[in-house]
Design a protein around this motif. Structure first.
Motif, PDB file in Angstrom:
ATOM      1  N   ALA A  72      10.301  20.033 -25.839  1.00  0.00           N
ATOM      2  CA  ALA A  72      11.389  19.086 -25.604  1.00  0.00           C
ATOM      3  C   ALA A  72      10.962  17.708 -26.111  1.00  0.00           C
ATOM      4  O   ALA A  72       9.786  17.355 -26.022  1.00  0.00           O
ATOM      5  CB  ALA A  72      11.722  19.028 -24.128  1.00  0.00           C
ATOM      6  N   PRO A  73      11.909  16.923 -26.637  1.00  0.00           N
ATOM      7  CA  PRO A  73      11.535  15.587 -27.108  1.00  0.00           C
ATOM      8  C   PRO A  73      11.110  14.698 -25.946  1.00  0.00           C
ATOM      9  O   PRO A  73      11.446  14.970 -24.787  1.00  0.00           O
ATOM     10  CB  PRO A  73      12.807  15.065 -27.767  1.00  0.00           C
ATOM     11  N   PRO A  74      10.383  13.627 -26.244  1.00  0.00           N
ATOM     12  CA  PRO A  74       9.919  12.727 -25.179  1.00  0.00           C
ATOM     13  C   PRO A  74      11.086  12.193 -24.355  1.00  0.00           C
ATOM     14  O   PRO A  74      12.176  11.955 -24.879  1.00  0.00           O
ATOM     15  CB  PRO A  74       9.224  11.593 -25.935  1.00  0.00           C
ATOM     16  N   ALA A  75      10.847  11.984 -23.071  1.00  0.00           N
ATOM     17  CA  ALA A  75      11.889  11.513 -22.164  1.00  0.00           C
ATOM     18  C   ALA A  75      12.353  10.097 -22.493  1.00  0.00           C
ATOM     19  O   ALA A  75      13.433   9.696 -22.092  1.00  0.00           O
ATOM     20  CB  ALA A  75      11.383  11.582 -20.727  1.00  0.00           C
ATOM     21  N   ASP A  76      11.539   9.331 -23.261  1.00  0.00           N
ATOM     22  CA  ASP A  76      11.942   7.972 -23.590  1.00  0.00           C
ATOM     23  C   ASP A  76      13.035   7.934 -24.658  1.00  0.00           C
ATOM     24  O   ASP A  76      13.585   6.888 -24.954  1.00  0.00           O
ATOM     25  CB  ASP A  76      10.737   7.137 -24.036  1.00  0.00           C
ATOM     26  N   ARG A  77      13.352   9.078 -25.236  1.00  0.00           N
ATOM     27  CA  ARG A  77      14.424   9.158 -26.237  1.00  0.00           C
ATOM     28  C   ARG A  77      15.634   9.791 -25.575  1.00  0.00           C
ATOM     29  O   ARG A  77      15.645  10.972 -25.313  1.00  0.00           O
ATOM     30  CB  ARG A  77      13.959   9.998 -27.426  1.00  0.00           C
ATOM     31  N   VAL A  81      23.643  14.322 -26.638  1.00  0.00           N
ATOM     32  CA  VAL A  81      24.081  15.715 -26.751  1.00  0.00           C
ATOM     33  C   VAL A  81      23.027  16.523 -27.488  1.00  0.00           C
ATOM     34  O   VAL A  81      22.342  16.019 -28.374  1.00  0.00           O
ATOM     35  CB  VAL A  81      25.447  15.855 -27.478  1.00  0.00           C
ATOM     36  N   VAL A  82      22.894  17.787 -27.094  1.00  0.00           N
ATOM     37  CA  VAL A  82      21.970  18.714 -27.742  1.00  0.00           C
ATOM     38  C   VAL A  82      22.709  20.033 -27.905  1.00  0.00           C
ATOM     39  O   VAL A  82      23.341  20.517 -26.966  1.00  0.00           O
ATOM     40  CB  VAL A  82      20.698  18.929 -26.891  1.00  0.00           C
ATOM     41  N   ALA A 120      19.821  20.691 -32.460  1.00  0.00           N
ATOM     42  CA  ALA A 120      20.286  19.395 -32.951  1.00  0.00           C
ATOM     43  C   ALA A 120      20.498  18.439 -31.786  1.00  0.00           C
ATOM     44  O   ALA A 120      21.128  18.799 -30.787  1.00  0.00           O
ATOM     45  CB  ALA A 120      21.585  19.565 -33.731  1.00  0.00           C
ATOM     46  N   HIS A 121      19.959  17.247 -31.927  1.00  0.00           N
ATOM     47  CA  HIS A 121      20.071  16.196 -30.923  1.00  0.00           C
ATOM     48  C   HIS A 121      20.843  15.036 -31.554  1.00  0.00           C
ATOM     49  O   HIS A 121      20.632  14.728 -32.727  1.00  0.00           O
ATOM     50  CB  HIS A 121      18.695  15.658 -30.527  1.00  0.00           C
ATOM     51  N   LEU A 148      17.319  17.032 -36.161  1.00  0.00           N
ATOM     52  CA  LEU A 148      17.563  18.456 -36.393  1.00  0.00           C
ATOM     53  C   LEU A 148      16.223  19.152 -36.510  1.00  0.00           C
ATOM     54  O   LEU A 148      15.406  18.812 -37.372  1.00  0.00           O
ATOM     55  CB  LEU A 148      18.385  18.681 -37.663  1.00  0.00           C
ATOM     56  N   GLN A 149      15.991  20.140 -35.640  1.00  0.00           N
ATOM     57  CA  GLN A 149      14.725  20.874 -35.617  1.00  0.00           C
ATOM     58  C   GLN A 149      14.985  22.337 -35.984  1.00  0.00           C
ATOM     59  O   GLN A 149      15.866  22.975 -35.402  1.00  0.00           O
ATOM     60  CB  GLN A 149      14.110  20.802 -34.224  1.00  0.00           C
TER      61      GLN A 149
END
Length: 158
Positions: A72-77, A81-82, A120-121, A148-149
């Motif tokens: 999961a991406p860092p919580a600071d970002r 929507v995902v 996608a975020h 996009l991952q």
């Protein structure tokens, strides 16, 4: 721990409300883009992101390739929507905005031919919707941000 293999960051011109990533190694099957509730569309050899903006503008786009599901991406970002999808690629190369004149295009080597999972975020969608239309496409640069991952799907086409 899974380590990212590739990261490409760029400002991409959103044209007619869309960002396109296409694999020209096969026929592109573009999904029906009329569903306004959706912002992420995938088909064979195609990933389309529908912007929330009402005029052309530059969005900050980050593309990543992973060998397996990324953390999961860092919580600071704060992503608003995902969404997750699967995309099938004939060559494994995705061209970002193939209809835009270079240097506005980039090629991302996702991997060999096959199916890939896409997460996608997005953030800044409400803000870009409120700030457009704006005739200065540079004034809103980076207001809308996308990550996009891609990683290989376990369900490979036969």
């Amino acid at each position: 721990m899974t380590r990212r293999m590739v990261r490409l960051e760029m400002d991409v011109l959103v044209v007619n409300g869309l960002i396109s990533l296409l694999d020209d190694g096969g026929v592109q099957v573009v999904p029906d883009l009329d569903d306004r509730r959706q912002w992420l569309f995938t088909g064979d050899n195609a990933v389309i992101v529908a912007s929330a903006g009402h005029t052309d503008h530059y969005a900050a786009l980050t593309l990543e390739v992973w060998p397996s599901a990324p953390p999961a991406p860092p919580a600071d970002r704060a992503w608003e929507v995902v969404e997750e999808r699967v995309v099938r690629l004939s060559s494994g190369d995705l061209e970002v905005h193939p209809l835009v004149t270079p240097p506005g295009t980039q090629i991302l080597r996702v991997g060999p031919r096959g199916a890939y999972h896409l997460r996608a975020h997005a953030c800044g969608r409400a803000e870009i919707a409120a700030l457009t239309p704006d005739p200065d496409i540079h004034a809103l640069r980076g207001t809308e941000r996308l990550l996009l991952q891609f990683w290989p799907s376990r369900h490979q086409p036969s």
